[in-house]
Design a protein around this motif. Structure first.
Motif, PDB file in Angstrom:
ATOM      1  N   THR A   1      -8.903  11.399  -5.695  1.00  0.00           N
ATOM      2  CA  THR A   1      -8.786  12.725  -5.089  1.00  0.00           C
ATOM      3  C   THR A   1      -9.134  12.647  -3.615  1.00  0.00           C
ATOM      4  N   ILE A   2      -8.517  13.543  -2.850  1.00  0.00           N
ATOM      5  CA  ILE A   2      -8.800  13.653  -1.426  1.00  0.00           C
ATOM      6  C   ILE A   2      -8.688  15.121  -1.061  1.00  0.00           C
ATOM      7  N   TRP A   3      -9.487  15.584  -0.131  1.00  0.00           N
ATOM      8  CA  TRP A   3      -9.488  16.999   0.220  1.00  0.00           C
ATOM      9  C   TRP A   3      -9.731  17.174   1.719  1.00  0.00           C
ATOM     10  N   GLU A   4      -9.391  18.408   2.167  1.00  0.00           N
ATOM     11  CA  GLU A   4      -9.638  18.810   3.551  1.00  0.00           C
ATOM     12  C   GLU A   4     -10.026  20.280   3.533  1.00  0.00           C
ATOM     13  N   THR A   5     -11.025  20.653   4.320  1.00  0.00           N
ATOM     14  CA  THR A   5     -11.600  21.991   4.306  1.00  0.00           C
ATOM     15  C   THR A   5     -11.313  22.721   5.614  1.00  0.00           C
ATOM     16  N   GLN A   6     -10.965  24.031   5.466  1.00  0.00           N
ATOM     17  CA  GLN A   6     -10.750  24.913   6.615  1.00  0.00           C
ATOM     18  C   GLN A   6     -11.749  26.071   6.519  1.00  0.00           C
ATOM     19  N   ALA A   7     -12.615  26.245   7.518  1.00  0.00           N
ATOM     20  CA  ALA A   7     -13.609  27.318   7.517  1.00  0.00           C
ATOM     21  C   ALA A   7     -12.994  28.610   8.043  1.00  0.00           C
ATOM     22  N   VAL A   8     -13.179  29.708   7.288  1.00  0.00           N
ATOM     23  CA  VAL A   8     -12.746  31.059   7.697  1.00  0.00           C
ATOM     24  C   VAL A   8     -14.008  31.879   7.873  1.00  0.00           C
ATOM     25  N   THR A   9     -14.262  32.375   9.079  1.00  0.00           N
ATOM     26  CA  THR A   9     -15.514  33.053   9.398  1.00  0.00           C
ATOM     27  C   THR A   9     -15.271  34.515   9.704  1.00  0.00           C
ATOM     28  N   LEU A  10     -16.329  35.328   9.560  1.00  0.00           N
ATOM     29  CA  LEU A  10     -16.271  36.750   9.903  1.00  0.00           C
ATOM     30  C   LEU A  10     -16.109  36.926  11.406  1.00  0.00           C
ATOM     31  N   PRO A  11     -15.392  37.983  11.829  1.00  0.00           N
ATOM     32  CA  PRO A  11     -15.266  38.224  13.275  1.00  0.00           C
ATOM     33  C   PRO A  11     -16.600  38.665  13.858  1.00  0.00           C
TER      34      PRO A  11
ATOM     35  N   THR B   1       0.846  -1.197   0.000  1.00  0.00           N
ATOM     36  CA  THR B   1       0.000   0.000   0.000  1.00  0.00           C
ATOM     37  C   THR B   1       0.880   1.244   0.000  1.00  0.00           C
ATOM     38  N   MET B   2       0.739   2.092  -1.038  1.00  0.00           N
ATOM     39  CA  MET B   2       1.438   3.382  -1.094  1.00  0.00           C
ATOM     40  C   MET B   2       0.477   4.446  -0.574  1.00  0.00           C
ATOM     41  N   LEU B   3       0.874   5.140   0.498  1.00  0.00           N
ATOM     42  CA  LEU B   3      -0.040   6.028   1.204  1.00  0.00           C
ATOM     43  C   LEU B   3       0.508   7.452   1.258  1.00  0.00           C
ATOM     44  N   SER B   4      -0.338   8.416   0.873  1.00  0.00           N
ATOM     45  CA  SER B   4      -0.057   9.835   1.072  1.00  0.00           C
ATOM     46  C   SER B   4      -0.937  10.346   2.205  1.00  0.00           C
ATOM     47  N   VAL B   5      -0.359  11.187   3.057  1.00  0.00           N
ATOM     48  CA  VAL B   5      -1.096  11.754   4.188  1.00  0.00           C
ATOM     49  C   VAL B   5      -1.082  13.276   4.043  1.00  0.00           C
ATOM     50  N   MET B   6      -2.244  13.926   4.181  1.00  0.00           N
ATOM     51  CA  MET B   6      -2.345  15.374   4.044  1.00  0.00           C
ATOM     52  C   MET B   6      -2.847  15.998   5.337  1.00  0.00           C
ATOM     53  N   LYS B   7      -2.450  17.267   5.554  1.00  0.00           N
ATOM     54  CA  LYS B   7      -2.857  17.985   6.763  1.00  0.00           C
ATOM     55  C   LYS B   7      -2.926  19.476   6.447  1.00  0.00           C
ATOM     56  N   VAL B   8      -3.989  20.127   6.893  1.00  0.00           N
ATOM     57  CA  VAL B   8      -4.190  21.569   6.711  1.00  0.00           C
ATOM     58  C   VAL B   8      -3.949  22.266   8.042  1.00  0.00           C
ATOM     59  N   LYS B   9      -3.152  23.365   8.004  1.00  0.00           N
ATOM     60  CA  LYS B   9      -2.850  24.142   9.195  1.00  0.00           C
ATOM     61  C   LYS B   9      -3.110  25.621   8.920  1.00  0.00           C
ATOM     62  N   THR B  10      -3.377  26.378   9.987  1.00  0.00           N
ATOM     63  CA  THR B  10      -3.659  27.812   9.900  1.00  0.00           C
ATOM     64  C   THR B  10      -2.681  28.569  10.793  1.00  0.00           C
ATOM     65  N   LYS B  11      -2.113  29.685  10.216  1.00  0.00           N
ATOM     66  CA  LYS B  11      -1.214  30.536  10.964  1.00  0.00           C
ATOM     67  C   LYS B  11      -1.666  31.977  10.822  1.00  0.00           C
ATOM     68  N   ARG B  12      -1.864  32.681  11.921  1.00  0.00           N
ATOM     69  CA  ARG B  12      -2.365  34.058  11.913  1.00  0.00           C
ATOM     70  C   ARG B  12      -1.219  35.036  12.117  1.00  0.00           C
ATOM     71  N   LEU B  13      -1.061  35.941  11.158  1.00  0.00           N
ATOM     72  CA  LEU B  13      -0.080  37.021  11.253  1.00  0.00           C
ATOM     73  C   LEU B  13      -0.813  38.335  11.457  1.00  0.00           C
ATOM     74  N   SER B  14      -0.061  39.425  11.544  1.00  0.00           N
ATOM     75  CA  SER B  14      -0.680  40.719  11.831  1.00  0.00           C
ATOM     76  C   SER B  14      -1.566  41.203  10.697  1.00  0.00           C
ATOM     77  N   SER B  15      -1.194  40.893   9.467  1.00  0.00           N
ATOM     78  CA  SER B  15      -1.936  41.422   8.316  1.00  0.00           C
ATOM     79  C   SER B  15      -2.641  40.357   7.493  1.00  0.00           C
ATOM     80  N   LYS B  16      -2.411  39.086   7.803  1.00  0.00           N
ATOM     81  CA  LYS B  16      -3.013  38.055   6.969  1.00  0.00           C
ATOM     82  C   LYS B  16      -3.124  36.742   7.732  1.00  0.00           C
ATOM     83  N   LEU B  17      -3.945  35.864   7.173  1.00  0.00           N
ATOM     84  CA  LEU B  17      -4.129  34.503   7.669  1.00  0.00           C
ATOM     85  C   LEU B  17      -3.508  33.571   6.640  1.00  0.00           C
ATOM     86  N   VAL B  18      -2.518  32.761   7.045  1.00  0.00           N
ATOM     87  CA  VAL B  18      -1.800  31.880   6.139  1.00  0.00           C
ATOM     88  C   VAL B  18      -2.368  30.464   6.284  1.00  0.00           C
TER      89      VAL B  18
END
Length: 558
Positions: A419-429, A342-359
């Protein structure tokens, strides 16, 4: 009446037949290994003198008995069913009462044997013995290479006797064994070592007349050689290419065969050398042993429909991002290997908050099987950047607006089309003011003793107030009586203080009053002083007794 009688007769016959059909047709069971000397015991020491002995035999299920051996005083005769090795255990049986038969049976010699003793043409004793032939096999033979699977197999040629077979190690420990159809009772020791050499015991138990007799024990000598086994019979299945999200359960399937033990190997992600394969997990169902590594903490044997104790293997992996790569599951059965990759790929989504943007970053492993990776907001493809292999990022300006809020999805597409996907929700303050609820006000609790004191204070104050009011009331009555006597008036001129304040000053008299006694009557002292020097604002219309030590300047009409 006749019908009822016939019914009773039929039921009685059926009951008699059922009771007899459930009875055993033998008095004892003897288990023998093929080719080894065996004794069928028939002893009666109570009979002496001239006796005749007959041994007869038949196969299980046969109707006719055949003569095996006949003996009497001075004569012996061997029947058609006799074997060359058959003989009486004691030739002087007439004196000793030992009529046992000894021979080395073969597989076809199993069956029922009848010992009949007659004296003066009268049947004195009869005994039926069931002979069961046991076959013991040790594989591989004649010596066992290291790392191979030792197989201990025992089988009886008939199942009409209630037999139970167990295997015992040289240390006297019972081994796990299984009864397999058309094979027998099997015990296995995978990956044997020289320390596994020794004498193993096969024990056969049987039931006779509702009791468990003493077991027959047969020893088997096992010798493990110095040479190491070479596994050349390998069956490889197709390799599976797939992907999963980090820290979610993922099934690592193994070959769908019932095996003796399973071994799982792993090649770390994004490496090319085959020599980098690492051992990860092993489970031996015969020994009940497990070998683990650090990565095994994120691995476990799968449950139903799989059953590791019965030889059906599969794993469940909860991977980190670095747990991607190539997994090889080998199932071993009698030194045959069945392999699944079995050949396996693993994915992960991360969020980093800076002063002027969300990465937003999307990291994935085993890049060799990934065809493309992208970020989307709803269905709109976003601008991306990649400063590290296996990672794509996209930026969301701050503050978040209705145009930039939503579900950001990272999608991986493998070369096989999966295909495989992962979702990150960005909401209004949250909105300021109305949406911010005030902080709750917390009232500190008081100690119990302080609470009691606070309850007592107003009670004490009320009691003191009542006491002072009573004393003031008594004092007022005494003063009024005293002044009324001196003035000769019947009305107290001091009852309305406002009238005195508004009246023009015509002279004042300073008086010290003290009580005469307990009758609340006050007398006027002889010292009088004018109070004309006092301003009207200092003239009080009230008075106090000597107890309060407050001098009073009063005005009265002369």
């Amino acid at each position: 009446m006749e019908c009822g009688f016939l019914t009773f007769i039929l039921l009685s016959l059926f009951a008699v037949y059922s009771s007899h059909s459930g009875m055993k047709d033998w008095d004892d069971v003897v288990v023998a290994r093929e080719g080894m000397s065996t004794t069928l015991t028939c002893i009666d020491t109570t009979v002496k003198g001239a006796v005749a002995l007959n041994w007869m035999g038949k196969s299980v299920g046969a109707d006719e008995w055949k003569l095996v051996l006949s003996a009497s005083e001075g004569t012996r005769f061997s029947g058609a069913a006799s074997k060359a090795s058959m003989q009486l255990k004691d030739s002087n049986f007439q004196d000793t009462g030992v009529f046992s038969l000894v021979f080395s049976p073969k597989m076809e010699d199993s069956g029922l044997y009848l010992c009949t003793i007659k004296q003066q043409e009268r049947k004195w004793k009869e005994r039926i013995i069931l002979l069961v032939i046991l076959t013991v096999t040790v594989l591989p033979a004649p010596t066992i290479p290291q790392q191979s699977t030792l197989q201990l197999i025992a089988r009886v040629n008939t199942d009409i006797a209630d037999t139970n077979i167990t295997w015992v190690s040289p240390d006297g420990i019972s081994l796990k064994s299984e009864k397999m159809p058309k094979i027998g009772t099997v015990a296995k020791l995978p990956q044997v070592q020289p320390t596994d050499s020794g004498i193993y015991g096969c024990r056969v138990h049987y039931w006779v007349n509702s009791r468990n007799s003493s077991p027959f024990t047969f020893d088997v000598n096992v010798n493990v050689a110095n040479e190491v086994a070479s596994f050349t019979n390998i069956t490889n299945g197709p390799m599976i290419s797939t992907a999963t999200q980090a820290q979610t359960s993922f099934p690592l399937t193994c070959p769908s065969v019932n095996g003796d033990y399973v071994m799982l190997y792993w090649k770390p992600p994004d490496t090319k050398r085959e020599t980098s394969m690492k051992f990860v997990h092993q489970y031996d169902r015969w020994r009940g042993s497990t070998m683990l590594t650090e990565q095994s903490k994120r691995l476990q044997l799968a449950g139903p429909p799989y059953n590791a104790e019965a030889g059906s293997f599969s794993f469940v992996l909860t991977p980190w991002i670095r747990d991607g790569g190539l997994y090889v599951c080998n199932v071993y059965f009698n030194d045959n290997i069945f392999s699944h990759w079995t050949m396996l790929s693993v994915m992960k989504v991360k969020t980093k908050r800076l002063s002027s943007k969300l990465v937003l970053s999307c990291q994935y492993s085993e890049r060799s099987q990934v065809q493309s990776a992208n970020w989307k907001l709803q269905s709109r493809l976003l601008d991306m950047s990649s400063t590290t292999l296996g990672t794509i990022t996209t930026d969301v300006p701050l503050p978040i607006t209705p145009d930039t809020a939503g579900n950001y999805t990272c999608t991986l597409k493998l070369k096989n089309g999966q295909t495989i996907w992962e979702t990150q929700a960005v909401t209004l303050p949250p909105k300021s003011g109305r949406d911010v609820s005030p902080a709750p006000i917390t009232t500190p609790s008081l100690p119990v003793s302080l609470c009691v004191l606070l309850l007592l204070v107003p009670l004490v104050a009320a009691a003191v107030g009542v006491l002072l009011w009573r004393q003031k009331h008594i004092s007022d009555r005494g003063i009024e009586q005293s002044l009324s006597v001196h003035s000769g008036e019947t009305e107290n001129i001091y009852e309305n203080p406002e009238d005195i304040r508004q009246a023009p000053p015509q002279g004042s008299v300073y008086m010290d009053l003290k009580p005469r006694g307990e009758d609340d009557v006050y007398k006027e002292l002889e010292r009088y002083e004018q109070c004309q020097s006092l301003s009207p604002t200092h003239i009080s219309s009230s008075y106090s007794c000597h107890i309060c030590s407050v001098p009073i300047c009063s005005r009265r009409a002369l």
